[in-house]
Design a protein around this motif. Structure first.
Motif, PDB file in Angstrom:
ATOM      1  N   ALA A   1      14.069 -41.305  32.665  1.00  0.00           N
ATOM      2  CA  ALA A   1      13.552 -43.057  32.121  1.00  0.00           C
ATOM      3  C   ALA A   1      12.290 -42.811  31.781  1.00  0.00           C
ATOM      4  O   ALA A   1      11.428 -43.237  31.441  1.00  0.00           O
ATOM      5  CB  ALA A   1      13.625 -44.421  32.881  1.00  0.00           C
ATOM      6  N   ALA A   2      11.624 -41.593  33.447  1.00  0.00           N
ATOM      7  CA  ALA A   2      10.177 -41.650  32.982  1.00  0.00           C
ATOM      8  C   ALA A   2       9.651 -41.230  32.535  1.00  0.00           C
ATOM      9  O   ALA A   2       8.199 -40.996  31.777  1.00  0.00           O
ATOM     10  CB  ALA A   2       9.542 -41.504  34.558  1.00  0.00           C
ATOM     11  N   SER A   3      10.267 -39.588  32.051  1.00  0.00           N
ATOM     12  CA  SER A   3       9.857 -39.022  30.998  1.00  0.00           C
ATOM     13  C   SER A   3      10.100 -39.322  29.374  1.00  0.00           C
ATOM     14  O   SER A   3       8.944 -39.366  29.100  1.00  0.00           O
ATOM     15  CB  SER A   3      11.546 -37.798  30.763  1.00  0.00           C
ATOM     16  OG  SER A   3      11.143 -37.208  32.680  1.00  0.00           O
TER      17      SER A   3
ATOM     18  N   ASN B   1      16.444 -50.891  51.153  1.00  0.00           N
ATOM     19  CA  ASN B   1      16.933 -51.600  49.527  1.00  0.00           C
ATOM     20  C   ASN B   1      16.034 -52.377  48.922  1.00  0.00           C
ATOM     21  O   ASN B   1      16.184 -52.722  47.803  1.00  0.00           O
ATOM     22  CB  ASN B   1      18.021 -52.463  49.957  1.00  0.00           C
ATOM     23  CG  ASN B   1      19.593 -51.587  49.945  1.00  0.00           C
ATOM     24  OD1 ASN B   1      19.746 -50.205  49.379  1.00  0.00           O
ATOM     25  ND2 ASN B   1      20.631 -51.812  50.661  1.00  0.00           N
ATOM     26  N   ALA B   2      15.282 -53.232  49.913  1.00  0.00           N
ATOM     27  CA  ALA B   2      14.584 -54.279  49.094  1.00  0.00           C
ATOM     28  C   ALA B   2      13.242 -52.938  48.721  1.00  0.00           C
ATOM     29  O   ALA B   2      12.369 -53.863  47.466  1.00  0.00           O
ATOM     30  CB  ALA B   2      14.112 -55.166  50.280  1.00  0.00           C
ATOM     31  N   MET B   3      12.986 -52.572  49.591  1.00  0.00           N
ATOM     32  CA  MET B   3      11.824 -51.615  48.711  1.00  0.00           C
ATOM     33  C   MET B   3      11.962 -50.814  47.505  1.00  0.00           C
ATOM     34  O   MET B   3      10.768 -50.452  46.455  1.00  0.00           O
ATOM     35  CB  MET B   3      11.462 -50.709  50.270  1.00  0.00           C
ATOM     36  CG  MET B   3       9.894 -49.811  49.689  1.00  0.00           C
ATOM     37  SD  MET B   3       9.341 -49.174  51.725  1.00  0.00           S
ATOM     38  CE  MET B   3       8.383 -47.580  50.553  1.00  0.00           C
ATOM     39  N   VAL B   4      13.064 -49.998  47.309  1.00  0.00           N
ATOM     40  CA  VAL B   4      13.572 -49.905  46.445  1.00  0.00           C
ATOM     41  C   VAL B   4      13.528 -49.983  45.386  1.00  0.00           C
ATOM     42  O   VAL B   4      12.740 -50.597  44.055  1.00  0.00           O
ATOM     43  CB  VAL B   4      14.519 -48.774  46.558  1.00  0.00           C
ATOM     44  CG1 VAL B   4      15.203 -48.601  44.986  1.00  0.00           C
ATOM     45  CG2 VAL B   4      14.398 -47.571  47.029  1.00  0.00           C
ATOM     46  N   PHE B   5      14.169 -51.485  44.771  1.00  0.00           N
ATOM     47  CA  PHE B   5      14.697 -52.811  43.879  1.00  0.00           C
ATOM     48  C   PHE B   5      13.609 -53.330  43.803  1.00  0.00           C
ATOM     49  O   PHE B   5      13.499 -53.695  42.553  1.00  0.00           O
ATOM     50  CB  PHE B   5      15.778 -53.366  44.225  1.00  0.00           C
ATOM     51  CG  PHE B   5      17.388 -52.117  44.073  1.00  0.00           C
ATOM     52  CD1 PHE B   5      17.090 -51.561  43.205  1.00  0.00           C
ATOM     53  CD2 PHE B   5      17.464 -51.814  44.872  1.00  0.00           C
ATOM     54  CE1 PHE B   5      19.321 -50.984  42.823  1.00  0.00           C
ATOM     55  CE2 PHE B   5      18.947 -51.023  45.308  1.00  0.00           C
ATOM     56  CZ  PHE B   5      19.535 -50.371  43.943  1.00  0.00           C
ATOM     57  N   GLY B   6      13.043 -54.241  44.753  1.00  0.00           N
ATOM     58  CA  GLY B   6      11.453 -54.329  44.703  1.00  0.00           C
ATOM     59  C   GLY B   6      10.507 -54.159  44.070  1.00  0.00           C
ATOM     60  O   GLY B   6      10.026 -54.388  42.991  1.00  0.00           O
ATOM     61  N   HIS B   7      10.285 -52.939  44.297  1.00  0.00           N
ATOM     62  CA  HIS B   7       9.364 -51.864  43.266  1.00  0.00           C
ATOM     63  C   HIS B   7       9.979 -51.770  42.113  1.00  0.00           C
ATOM     64  O   HIS B   7       9.175 -51.372  40.713  1.00  0.00           O
ATOM     65  CB  HIS B   7       8.631 -50.547  43.869  1.00  0.00           C
ATOM     66  CG  HIS B   7       7.823 -51.201  45.334  1.00  0.00           C
ATOM     67  ND1 HIS B   7       8.245 -51.270  46.540  1.00  0.00           N
ATOM     68  CD2 HIS B   7       6.717 -51.138  45.404  1.00  0.00           C
ATOM     69  CE1 HIS B   7       7.392 -51.255  47.562  1.00  0.00           C
ATOM     70  NE2 HIS B   7       6.067 -51.514  47.296  1.00  0.00           N
ATOM     71  N   LEU B   8      10.721 -51.407  41.750  1.00  0.00           N
ATOM     72  CA  LEU B   8      11.844 -50.779  40.710  1.00  0.00           C
ATOM     73  C   LEU B   8      11.467 -53.101  40.174  1.00  0.00           C
ATOM     74  O   LEU B   8      11.409 -52.083  38.392  1.00  0.00           O
ATOM     75  CB  LEU B   8      12.983 -51.131  40.646  1.00  0.00           C
ATOM     76  CG  LEU B   8      13.993 -50.297  39.453  1.00  0.00           C
ATOM     77  CD1 LEU B   8      12.503 -48.948  39.155  1.00  0.00           C
ATOM     78  CD2 LEU B   8      15.069 -50.087  39.615  1.00  0.00           C
ATOM     79  N   ILE B   9      11.560 -53.726  39.955  1.00  0.00           N
ATOM     80  CA  ILE B   9      11.488 -54.296  38.946  1.00  0.00           C
ATOM     81  C   ILE B   9      10.139 -55.073  39.032  1.00  0.00           C
ATOM     82  O   ILE B   9       9.961 -54.934  38.224  1.00  0.00           O
ATOM     83  CB  ILE B   9      11.783 -55.938  40.001  1.00  0.00           C
ATOM     84  CG1 ILE B   9      13.961 -55.906  40.479  1.00  0.00           C
ATOM     85  CG2 ILE B   9      11.958 -57.488  38.926  1.00  0.00           C
ATOM     86  CD1 ILE B   9      14.239 -57.435  41.580  1.00  0.00           C
ATOM     87  N   VAL B  10       8.678 -54.892  40.074  1.00  0.00           N
ATOM     88  CA  VAL B  10       7.716 -54.812  39.421  1.00  0.00           C
ATOM     89  C   VAL B  10       7.386 -53.750  38.932  1.00  0.00           C
ATOM     90  O   VAL B  10       6.579 -54.532  37.200  1.00  0.00           O
ATOM     91  CB  VAL B  10       6.673 -54.743  40.587  1.00  0.00           C
ATOM     92  CG1 VAL B  10       5.195 -54.186  40.299  1.00  0.00           C
ATOM     93  CG2 VAL B  10       6.862 -56.233  42.082  1.00  0.00           C
ATOM     94  N   LEU B  11       7.549 -52.913  38.856  1.00  0.00           N
ATOM     95  CA  LEU B  11       6.872 -51.842  37.676  1.00  0.00           C
ATOM     96  C   LEU B  11       8.283 -51.848  36.219  1.00  0.00           C
ATOM     97  O   LEU B  11       7.239 -51.549  35.143  1.00  0.00           O
ATOM     98  CB  LEU B  11       7.869 -49.749  38.077  1.00  0.00           C
ATOM     99  CG  LEU B  11       6.605 -49.805  39.378  1.00  0.00           C
ATOM    100  CD1 LEU B  11       7.501 -48.525  39.409  1.00  0.00           C
ATOM    101  CD2 LEU B  11       5.196 -49.504  38.440  1.00  0.00           C
ATOM    102  N   THR B  12       9.411 -52.466  36.421  1.00  0.00           N
ATOM    103  CA  THR B  12       9.772 -53.017  35.352  1.00  0.00           C
ATOM    104  C   THR B  12       9.505 -53.996  34.389  1.00  0.00           C
ATOM    105  O   THR B  12       8.597 -53.627  33.151  1.00  0.00           O
ATOM    106  CB  THR B  12      11.070 -53.206  35.357  1.00  0.00           C
ATOM    107  OG1 THR B  12      12.486 -52.022  36.182  1.00  0.00           O
ATOM    108  CG2 THR B  12      11.852 -53.079  34.089  1.00  0.00           C
ATOM    109  N   ALA B  13       8.297 -54.716  35.133  1.00  0.00           N
ATOM    110  CA  ALA B  13       8.302 -56.510  34.488  1.00  0.00           C
ATOM    111  C   ALA B  13       6.948 -55.625  33.854  1.00  0.00           C
ATOM    112  O   ALA B  13       6.268 -55.566  32.622  1.00  0.00           O
ATOM    113  CB  ALA B  13       7.913 -57.212  35.842  1.00  0.00           C
ATOM    114  N   TYR B  14       6.024 -54.559  34.694  1.00  0.00           N
ATOM    115  CA  TYR B  14       4.430 -54.282  34.053  1.00  0.00           C
ATOM    116  C   TYR B  14       4.924 -52.970  33.267  1.00  0.00           C
ATOM    117  O   TYR B  14       4.343 -53.774  32.090  1.00  0.00           O
ATOM    118  CB  TYR B  14       3.878 -53.422  35.117  1.00  0.00           C
ATOM    119  CG  TYR B  14       2.570 -52.176  35.135  1.00  0.00           C
ATOM    120  CD1 TYR B  14       1.648 -53.190  34.853  1.00  0.00           C
ATOM    121  CD2 TYR B  14       3.088 -50.765  34.776  1.00  0.00           C
ATOM    122  CE1 TYR B  14       0.465 -52.788  34.502  1.00  0.00           C
ATOM    123  CE2 TYR B  14       1.691 -50.557  34.548  1.00  0.00           C
ATOM    124  CZ  TYR B  14       0.556 -50.932  33.696  1.00  0.00           C
ATOM    125  OH  TYR B  14      -0.567 -50.738  33.586  1.00  0.00           O
TER     126      TYR B  14
END
Length: 389
Positions: free
Chosen positions: A321-323, A250-263
């Motif tokens: 969302a990626a599309s 869970n941390a891996m999914v949502f942690g990276h998701l937050i990072v990519l969203t901020a980016y």
């Protein structure tokens, strides 16, 4: 330390495979349309033509998010999507220099071992901490003041010393049990030592990336950021494996998701983009792959996992969302990686559901899907972008 050298080499090969060759400090970015508009509005405010509230209102109305991505040339012509610093300053000379630095790091480590064995009679009489501190003081000096050592090659001196510092610190931690016992008293080290080390590495390489305006240090800061969520690459001769702690899925999914969203927000709005650009390659490639691997594992039909359907639903939403960001935000690399992994999980589910009925249905469905993908790749394979432009 051998594993550290291997990881360094593997990560660097990953950069090369994406066309992101190392380079010296990036130059100051060109002025954007937003810079020109805000500068003019601010000057009019100073000259008294606009009041403070009106100036703010004009800025909000006439400075759009797209203006932050619109670089303006000397003649005033707008050039959208200018080449990134990775591609613009890609150089075979810089590539050769960085590979040479990697070789020097291997020699540095090996030389320490051989000298300590050959001169053990004399070395044993000197406290280990003495020559460890001597080495560390030299590499720290090279990191902080590389111009004093070799002005014309200062960045590569800092690059060598920056990684040598890590090797020496690991050596010192392994040499003294008291350091390990002290660290284990910290709650984060007791629960997740890998994440704790990665957090320190992220702060260290992040500071170096900003100090030297370097995409190389920025890439390894992103590698350490993924390590905070337990994701890592391990290399053994002939095998490259991607690993993570499934308890932290869970941390891996949502942690990276937050990072990519901020980016994505930073890149699309131009907010703090000059600083974020040094971490672009690491986030777009390494962090995106880490997120995609976590979703692939979480949504996979084999073996059944808790919340598998939720991960699949999230993956579908991210594929949509990626599309959208591929088309509207021009974030083609991250979008392409996520969509490629989504195709993989789709193949898994088609095979899983088909073979549950019988072998003929499973083989037929999987074959039809694979053939369809092949036809689409023939027609639209060029849309898959795995290199920064």
């Amino acid at each position: 330390m051998v594993n550290a050298c291997r990881l360094f080499f593997v990560c660097w090969m990953l950069i090369l495979s994406m066309g992101a060759f190392a380079q010296a400090p990036a130059p100051v970015p060109a002025r954007t349309a937003a810079d020109i508009k805000t500068g003019l509005i601010e000057q009019m405010r100073k000259d008294g033509y606009l009041s403070e509230p009106v100036a703010k209102e004009v800025t909000d109305k006439y400075v759009s998010p797209g203006d932050f991505r619109q670089a303006v040339g000397a003649a005033g012509n707008a050039q959208i999507n200018t080449p990134s610093m990775w591609s613009k300053y890609m150089s075979w000379v810089n590539l050769i220099k960085v590979v040479a630095v990697i070789c020097f790091l291997v020699v540095f480590y090996d030389a320490i071992l051989k000298i300590s064995k050959a001169l053990w009679i004399y070395v044993s009489k000197v406290p280990t901490i003495a020559y460890q501190l001597v080495f560390l003081s030299l590499t720290v000096s090279g990191t902080l003041r590389p111009h004093a050592i070799w002005p014309s090659q200062a960045f590569y001196v800092a690059l060598f010393c920056g990684f040598a510092n890590v090797m020496l610190v690991v050596w010192m931690v392994m040499s003294y049990e008291v350091i390990g016992r002290t660290l284990n008293k910290l709650a984060l080290y007791r629960r997740a030592p890998h994440s704790a080390n990665s957090l320190l590495g992220m702060l260290y390489f992040g500071a170096l990336a900003l100090t030297y305006q370097s995409g190389i240090f920025g890439f390894f800061a992103a590698v350490c950021l993924s390590g905070v969520f337990s994701f890592s690459m391990l290399y053994t001769p002939g095998t490259l494996s991607l690993q993570f702690d499934e308890r932290l899925l869970n941390a891996m999914v949502f942690g990276h998701l937050i990072v990519l969203t901020a980016y994505c927000v930073m890149r699309s709005t131009g907010m703090q983009w000059e600083a974020a650009a040094y971490f672009a390659a690491g986030i777009e490639y390494y962090c995106t792959i880490a997120l995609a691997v976590a979703l692939l594992v979480g949504a996979s039909p084999w073996p059944p996992r808790p919340h598998r359907n939720r991960y699949m639903a999230l993956f579908i939403l991210l594929a949509v969302a990626a599309s959208l960001i591929y088309v509207f935000l021009d974030l083609k690399v991250s979008a392409s990686i996520l969509l490629c992994f989504f195709v993989l999980v789709t193949l898994e589910w088609v095979g899983y559901l088909g073979f549950r009925i019988n072998m003929l249905v499973g083989a037929g469905a999987l074959g039809a899907l694979l053939y369809g993908i092949a036809v689409l790749l023939e027609q639209y394979g060029g849309l898959i972008v795995l290199a920064q432009t």
